[in-house]
Design an enzyme around this catalytic site. Sequence first.
Site, PDB file in Angstrom:
ATOM      1  N   ILE A 114       0.824  -1.216   0.000  1.00 42.86           N
ATOM      2  CA  ILE A 114       0.000   0.000   0.000  1.00 42.86           C
ATOM      3  C   ILE A 114       0.859   1.268   0.000  1.00 42.86           C
ATOM      4  CG2 ILE A 114      -2.057  -1.030   1.062  1.00 42.86           C
ATOM      5  CD1 ILE A 114      -1.002   0.080   3.785  1.00 42.86           C
ATOM      6  N   PRO A 115       1.706   1.463  -1.007  1.00 46.09           N
ATOM      7  CA  PRO A 115       2.528   2.680  -1.029  1.00 46.09           C
ATOM      8  C   PRO A 115       1.645   3.929  -1.007  1.00 46.09           C
ATOM      9  CG  PRO A 115       2.483   1.634  -3.189  1.00 46.09           C
ATOM     10  CD  PRO A 115       1.852   0.671  -2.225  1.00 46.09           C
ATOM     11  N   HIS A 116       1.989   4.897  -0.152  1.00 47.08           N
ATOM     12  CA  HIS A 116       1.170   6.113  -0.092  1.00 47.08           C
ATOM     13  C   HIS A 116       2.009   7.296   0.350  1.00 47.08           C
ATOM     14  CE1 HIS A 116       0.825   4.089   3.869  1.00 47.08           C
ATOM     15  NE2 HIS A 116       1.028   5.307   4.323  1.00 47.08           N
ATOM     16  N   GLY A 117       1.471   8.477   0.177  1.00 45.44           N
ATOM     17  CA  GLY A 117       2.201   9.675   0.572  1.00 45.44           C
ATOM     18  C   GLY A 117       1.246  10.782   0.947  1.00 45.44           C
TER      19      GLY A 117
END
Lengths: 542, 151
Positions: free
Chosen positions: B65-68
């Site tokens: 779940i890559p997020h920023g």
Amino acid sequence: MHEGASLTHMMTVLVLQLAVIILAAKSFGFITSRFLKQSSVLGELIAGMVIGPFALGSIPLAFLGGQSLFAIPIGADLPVSPELYGFATVASIVLLFFSGLETDLKTFLRFAGTGSIVGLGGVIATFLLGAGSAVVFIPQVNSIMNPTALFMGIIATATSVGITARILSERRKLSSPEGVTILSAAVLDDVLGIVLLAVVIGLVRSGRGTDSDVDWGLIGRIALKAFGFWIGSTVIGIILAPRITKGLKSLKDMGTLSMVTFGLALMLAGLSELAGLAMIIGAYVMGLALSGTDVAEDIRHRLDGLYNFIVPIFFCVMGMLVDFSVLPKVLVYGLVYTFVGMFGKIVGCGVPALTMGFNARGAMRISTGMLPRGEVTLIMAGLGLSSGVLDPGLFGVAVMSMFISSLIAPPVLVKAFKGGSGFKKSLDTKKSEDLKSISIDMPSVSLADFVMTRLLTAFRQADFFPRRVGHGNLVYAVQKDAVQITLLRDGTTITANVPPDQETFVRLLLTEEILSLKELFRSVEKVAGSDAMERDMLGGLF
Amino acid sequence: MNLKKVLTRDAVMIGLIGTSKNEIIKELVGLIVKNGSDLDEKSLLKAVFDREAQMSTGMKNGIAIPHGKTNDVSELHAVIAVSAVPVDFECLDKKPARIFVMTISPASHTGPHLQFLAEVSGLLTRDDLREKILAAENEDELLKIFLQGQA
């Protein structure tokens, strides 16, 4: 009061009185909370009875020229001096201002359903039973429209949910469906109690609350006026409060901001008295208006010192007003009144709960949660006594009911919350599943405090409404739509109690927050690691 | 949260061609930039890589779940994509990942981002849905799995 007594002498007596009150209230409060595991409020009340004008306070003292410290003023309505009663009055404004500040109207309106019906049921049942018992037991009272009966009615409606909130949070039940229902029912209870008080005071002042010839048109007009003032000032307050606080925030001084808001609370309290209502109504409305602003928590925090100083004085002075000599005469009525008050809450809150999907166990939990009584009971009783509507005996009855209810409620509540689900079998869905607990251990209390503040901000950014539950508890109810999470700090441990379907969400939120904290500490380390800061600080010293 | 509001036909993709963590993240950010208007690819990439540097967002069961968070966006942007081959994403269970959920949210308003992730994670814990997702042959099918899974 004392002819010829110089102002200096009066002030000396007042200062000595305050000293004795504060010392006694704090020590009795400490004993009751530490050793008897009861609310410190009860200790403060007992302190007042012990040192008051009807007990130790009546002993003549040589250094006061043979006068007693708490001498009953000659020809006055109350057994305490006007100066001292002034402190209690300001304290009642502080209490209701805080009570308003602690109400989250937005949240309440969104979860109102079950809670309002439960609260409404409790208010109606206790009012009728309280007023009715006065008609049956007090010979001079022949109708529930008699001012005395009306007062005994509204005094019976008051609930103080602080004790319940503390017990439920200790047992991790605050976020249970029963806990949520109790909290929102208590909000309605407060608001209705205040509006009823306004109506009753209006009736009493117009001199039209009588045994016969009930003029319903007049009652309607007074009720409308009272309700109008309440709703009008609340709405105006809610609209203006964010603007006022925004303007004040430009001062960049939260201390000033808090005192200004308290000044406004005093102002509105005075105005509501002039409008024919009670002062505490204005104070509550001011608090309520500010409760929705982002500085509400800050205001409470800054006024804590004032609260801790003046509120024990209030309970102590209320204890002083209890005249033991009349108590034996009203003992039977006092017990009956206490009993019908509790019975009214159990039936009035329990029956609606039964119709809203709770089973007998759930209904019992909710209604016992509404049993404790506190400051509002005493404030209302004090108003009745000072306006002459209640005699010292009935004031004693009100204090007795507050005392006994608050003593009985905690053990009953603890017992009620044991056992299984509080929902009816047919409705027993995942909602009643046990709450999940997620705990984080911190190395120190001050770090835990810091992290707690960060977490509350994180929840706020995730569209939740955190609010602190009760005074002095480190427990926050964090609500959004139908979801309630409880966040509490106990020593160095922060615990979140969450419904199972929210567990993922909360775990994600906590993870993100911990990561950003670590980042923060790393950046601190970078600065601190070089020693340059400390060297700069100590540079010229040695 | 209703996934329909965030997930559209353009916000899902099958057959990501990347074979490393970096390549996958660039592809996902590229998809978000393409779908949005006037987004700064560089700042989005920086936000995601900064977060990845704190702790890898590779979860279990082949999910990442890559997020920023960045204030260069004003609302939640999300995409869900499946890669052609399993990719090492430094997952908690040390296994490679194929299902990727990316969100970019404003730093000061993280509610929708967390709600979205919580909602999606609820679906991804179901074995049957994960198998269906990996077997999806086109984007319509993939989108349908999420929207119907929630119902």
